[in-house]
Design a protein around this motif. Structure first.
Motif, PDB file in Angstrom:
ATOM      1  N   ASP A 107      45.426  77.747  71.447  1.00 55.41           N
ATOM      2  CA  ASP A 107      45.692  77.391  72.848  1.00 55.41           C
ATOM      3  C   ASP A 107      45.286  75.945  73.130  1.00 55.41           C
ATOM      4  N   LYS A 108      44.129  75.525  72.591  1.00 58.33           N
ATOM      5  CA  LYS A 108      43.673  74.154  72.818  1.00 58.33           C
ATOM      6  C   LYS A 108      44.556  73.145  72.081  1.00 58.33           C
ATOM      7  N   ILE A 109      45.044  73.524  70.903  1.00 54.20           N
ATOM      8  CA  ILE A 109      45.965  72.645  70.177  1.00 54.20           C
ATOM      9  C   ILE A 109      47.248  72.457  70.979  1.00 54.20           C
ATOM     10  N   LYS A 110      47.648  73.507  71.688  1.00 49.03           N
ATOM     11  CA  LYS A 110      48.874  73.455  72.481  1.00 49.03           C
ATOM     12  C   LYS A 110      48.670  72.762  73.826  1.00 49.03           C
ATOM     13  N   ASN A 111      47.569  73.094  74.493  1.00 47.98           N
ATOM     14  CA  ASN A 111      47.429  72.715  75.901  1.00 47.98           C
ATOM     15  C   ASN A 111      46.235  71.823  76.227  1.00 47.98           C
ATOM     16  N   GLY A 112      45.403  71.519  75.240  1.00 48.77           N
ATOM     17  CA  GLY A 112      44.210  70.733  75.525  1.00 48.77           C
ATOM     18  C   GLY A 112      44.499  69.255  75.719  1.00 48.77           C
ATOM     19  N   ASP A 113      43.494  68.534  76.237  1.00 46.46           N
ATOM     20  CA  ASP A 113      43.640  67.081  76.322  1.00 46.46           C
ATOM     21  C   ASP A 113      43.429  66.495  74.926  1.00 46.46           C
ATOM     22  N   GLU A 114      43.524  65.199  74.805  1.00 48.97           N
ATOM     23  CA  GLU A 114      43.480  64.554  73.484  1.00 48.97           C
ATOM     24  C   GLU A 114      42.210  64.909  72.713  1.00 48.97           C
TER      25      GLU A 114
END
Length: 217
Positions: free
Chosen positions: A15-22
């Motif tokens: 999820d973080k790879i998809k939707n996280g900030d840089e």
């Protein structure tokens, strides 16, 4: 009701790879890599074991597998309500599928560019059902080796990969079996059963033998 997930779970990391900030993406990618790099490397080095430097070749496969995986994951979605254990298996299967394509491309590139030499010579591949069976010409001629290479190239990529995996473990003849890890990798990469893998291997070897010995019968 949303299901709470740990910040080190596969679901959370994807999820973080998809939707996280840089920053979150980089952290998630690093954790994701640390979790699965050993798994991909083990399968890669096993499949590259018939080359002079399997470790170096496997590292390239691992690197390119994760590059492609990180390009793919932003468009990847788990089904709703999935548990982390199942998500882990799905990601392993996905990495196996990506890794298989990367492996075939990397090996083809190395062979074409002659960047490495195979430890296993063509004549060492036990493609005979009967170990006492021999070619009429000794040593094996360049014509035969060209036929063998041509026969391998005529196979579908899936069948070629299966045959090369068996060859890497010195299990071409029917009396020996590849390791559980190798079979698990093949089943995962090609989304099929071990019985089907064995059937495809036999049919592929029959095609190779037919082409290599068609003029000697």
């Amino acid at each position: 009701m949303e299901i709470a997930v740990r910040n080190d779970s596969i679901i959370y990391l994807v999820d973080k790879i998809k939707n996280g900030d840089e920053k979150e993406v980089k952290i998630a990618q690093t954790r994701f890599y640390k979790i699965f790099a050993g798994y991909v490397y083990k399968l890669a080095v096993q499949s590259c074991s018939n080359f002079v430097d399997p470790n170096f070749l496997a590292k390239e496969v691992v690197q390119n597998t994760f590059i492609k995986a990180f390009d793919y994951l932003p468009n990847f979605t788990f089904k709703s309500g999935i548990k982390d254990e199942e998500a882990n298996k799905i990601i392993k299967a996905l990495l196996g599928q990506i890794g298989n394509k990367v492996l075939l491309n990397t090996i083809a590139e190395y062979i074409n560019e002659k960047r490495c030499n195979k430890k296993i010579e063509i004549e060492e591949l036990k493609i005979f059902e009967n170990e006492d069976e021999e070619l009429n010409v000794q040593p094996i001629s360049n014509i035969f080796m060209k036929k063998l290479q041509s026969a391998l190239n005529d196979l579908k990529e899936k069948d070629k990969h299966i045959v090369l995996t068996y060859a890497a473990e010195d299990c071409i003849d029917n009396t020996r079996h590849i390791s559980e890890n190798a079979m698990e990798f093949l089943c995962s990469a090609h989304k099929t059963t071990s019985a089907n893998i064995r059937q495809r291997k036999k049919r592929a070897l029959d095609k190779i033998k037919s082409k290599c010995f068609e003029e000697t019968k």
